[in-house]
Design an enzyme around this catalytic site. Structure first.
Site, mmCIF file in Angstrom:
data_model
loop_
_atom_site.group_PDB
_atom_site.id
_atom_site.type_symbol
_atom_site.label_atom_id
_atom_site.label_comp_id
_atom_site.label_asym_id
_atom_site.label_seq_id
_atom_site.Cartn_x
_atom_site.Cartn_y
_atom_site.Cartn_z
ATOM 1 N N GLY A 32 -3.301 16.772 -2.171
ATOM 2 C CA GLY A 32 -2.231 16.976 -3.159
ATOM 3 C C GLY A 32 -0.868 16.653 -2.574
ATOM 4 N N LEU A 34 1.188 14.682 -3.953
ATOM 5 C CA LEU A 34 0.968 13.237 -4.018
ATOM 6 C C LEU A 34 2.286 12.453 -3.954
ATOM 7 C CD1 LEU A 34 -1.835 12.991 -6.748
ATOM 8 C CD2 LEU A 34 -2.062 13.300 -4.275
ATOM 9 N N HIS A 38 -0.500 7.932 -1.793
ATOM 10 C CA HIS A 38 -1.697 8.353 -2.530
ATOM 11 C C HIS A 38 -1.884 7.477 -3.773
ATOM 12 C CE1 HIS A 38 -0.495 12.337 -0.590
ATOM 13 N NE2 HIS A 38 -1.720 12.168 -0.145
ATOM 14 N N GLN A 62 -9.444 22.678 8.028
ATOM 15 C CA GLN A 62 -8.908 21.634 8.903
ATOM 16 C C GLN A 62 -7.539 21.990 9.479
ATOM 17 O OE1 GLN A 62 -9.047 18.723 5.585
ATOM 18 N NE2 GLN A 62 -7.110 17.956 6.408
ATOM 19 N N GLY A 149 -6.415 6.204 3.825
ATOM 20 C CA GLY A 149 -5.217 5.505 4.279
ATOM 21 C C GLY A 149 -5.254 5.209 5.775
ATOM 22 N N LYS A 151 -2.719 5.214 7.456
ATOM 23 C CA LYS A 151 -1.725 6.155 7.996
ATOM 24 C C LYS A 151 -2.410 7.190 8.904
ATOM 25 C CE LYS A 151 1.571 9.466 7.725
ATOM 26 N NZ LYS A 151 0.732 10.610 7.904
ATOM 27 N N MET A 186 5.096 7.255 4.409
ATOM 28 C CA MET A 186 5.089 8.345 3.431
ATOM 29 C C MET A 186 4.093 9.409 3.864
ATOM 30 S SD MET A 186 5.722 6.796 -0.247
ATOM 31 C CE MET A 186 7.163 5.814 -0.551
ATOM 32 N N SER A 188 3.080 13.803 2.862
ATOM 33 C CA SER A 188 3.420 15.035 2.141
ATOM 34 C C SER A 188 4.326 15.913 2.996
ATOM 35 C CB SER A 188 2.146 15.801 1.787
ATOM 36 O OG SER A 188 1.278 14.978 1.040
#
Ligand code: AMP
Length: 285
Positions: A32, A34, A38, A62, A149, A151, A186, A188
């Site tokens: 989330g 986002l 995402h 995690q 991703g 990333k 990018m 979160s």
């Protein structure tokens, strides 16, 4: 219209209905909060799969005990807008109780050596949590394609390895990192940054750019490239280096030399104030 499901049974039913219509199933797992990264994954999924499932689940297993599970941004209303606009057909937002009914599991997926270095060393148990929840989500959604991703480069390798090792019938697709116009990957967690920290966070992409430049100028000694990464980070007062590695892009084995024909990746983890950020760049294709 994007359907919303909180129950596992509803996901199974909706996915089975799509399959009965002979639609292929694509899946984008997220926590989330986002952003455009995402959204890119969801769009890629839409291009390839006929029915797109997106999960939003901040997975407690995690996170380490001193990490940001409680404070992790939860932005449900905006997430629904982003996922719908990107073309999600089904949003799966399970509760922690739905995923871990008695509070914990007695079975976990323990990824191998790929998960004990870098992020795995800094965040013990992190990849065990990721691997377990992703396999659970794969079992629930049973996708044909799943999108991750670049990333989170190490996570991508860990997931590919689990899928190979455990014969999971899903095709894993990777999506290049989406960046802000100034280069910041990018994430979160970028929401945690104060304006000054946001500026300081540019040091990650700057350091990776510097590493790429020295390689382009002919530097092949991995230690000198690590030094370039570390020194660039050190120059930024608000930044504290966790690791700067130059590794084989398939095995994550630390390299001594960059060689033509052997894919190499630079990986960085940096703390900016209370926020830990990661980024990476391919140094040699
Ligand atoms: P997260 O919600 O952070 O767990 O990320 C969910 C998925 O989105 C993972 O596969 C991430 O690698 C991917 N992702 C996160 N940020 C980016 C980004 N900037 N560009 C591309 N993919 C991303």
């Amino acid at each position: 219209m994007t359907e919303i499901a909180e129950e596992i049974a509803q996901v199974r039913f909706t996915v089975e209905s799509a399959r009965a219509r002979r639609q292929s199933i694509g899946f984008v797992p997220t926590m989330g909060a986002l952003h455009a990264g995402h959204a890119r994954l969801i769009e890629r999924c839409r291009e390839e799969a006929r029915f797109t499932v997106v999960s939003l689940f901040v997975n407690p297993t995690q996170f380490g005990p001193n990490e940001d599970f409680t404070s992790y941004p939860r932005t449900w209303d905006e997430d629904l807008c982003v996922a719908s606009a990107a073309g999600a057909d089904l949003l799966f937002r399970p509760s922690v109780e739905a995923m871990y009914p008695s509070g914990r599991l007695s079975t976990y997926v323990e990824p191998g050596s790929l998960s004990t270095v870098l992020e795995g060393r800094s965040r013990p148990g992190h990849f065990r949590g990721v691997a377990t929840v992703v396999l659970k989500l794969f079992q629930i959604v049973q996708p044909d394609f799943a999108y991750f991703g670049e990333k989170d480069y190490q996570q991508l390798l860990v997931i590919r390895r689990i899928v190979d090792d455990l014969n999971v019938p899903v095709a894993v697709r990777s999506v290049p990192t989406v960046r802000e116009p100034d280069g910041l990957a990018m994430s979160s967690r970028n929401r945690y940054l104060s304006p000054a920290e946001r500026q300081a966070a540019l040091v990650l992409s700057r350091a990776l750019g510097a590493a790429r430049d020295v390689v382009l100028r002919g530097e092949h000694d991995a230690n000198r490239i690590r030094q370039t990464l570390a020194e660039t980070v050190k120059y930024e007062q608000l930044a504290e280096l966790d690791y700067a590695e130059v590794a084989d892009a398939g095995s994550l084995e630390p390299l001594v030399e960059i060689e033509t024909g052997r894919r190499a990746v630079a990986l960085l983890a940096v703390r900016i104030g209370g926020t830990r950020l990661i980024d990476n760049a391919i140094l040699m294709e």
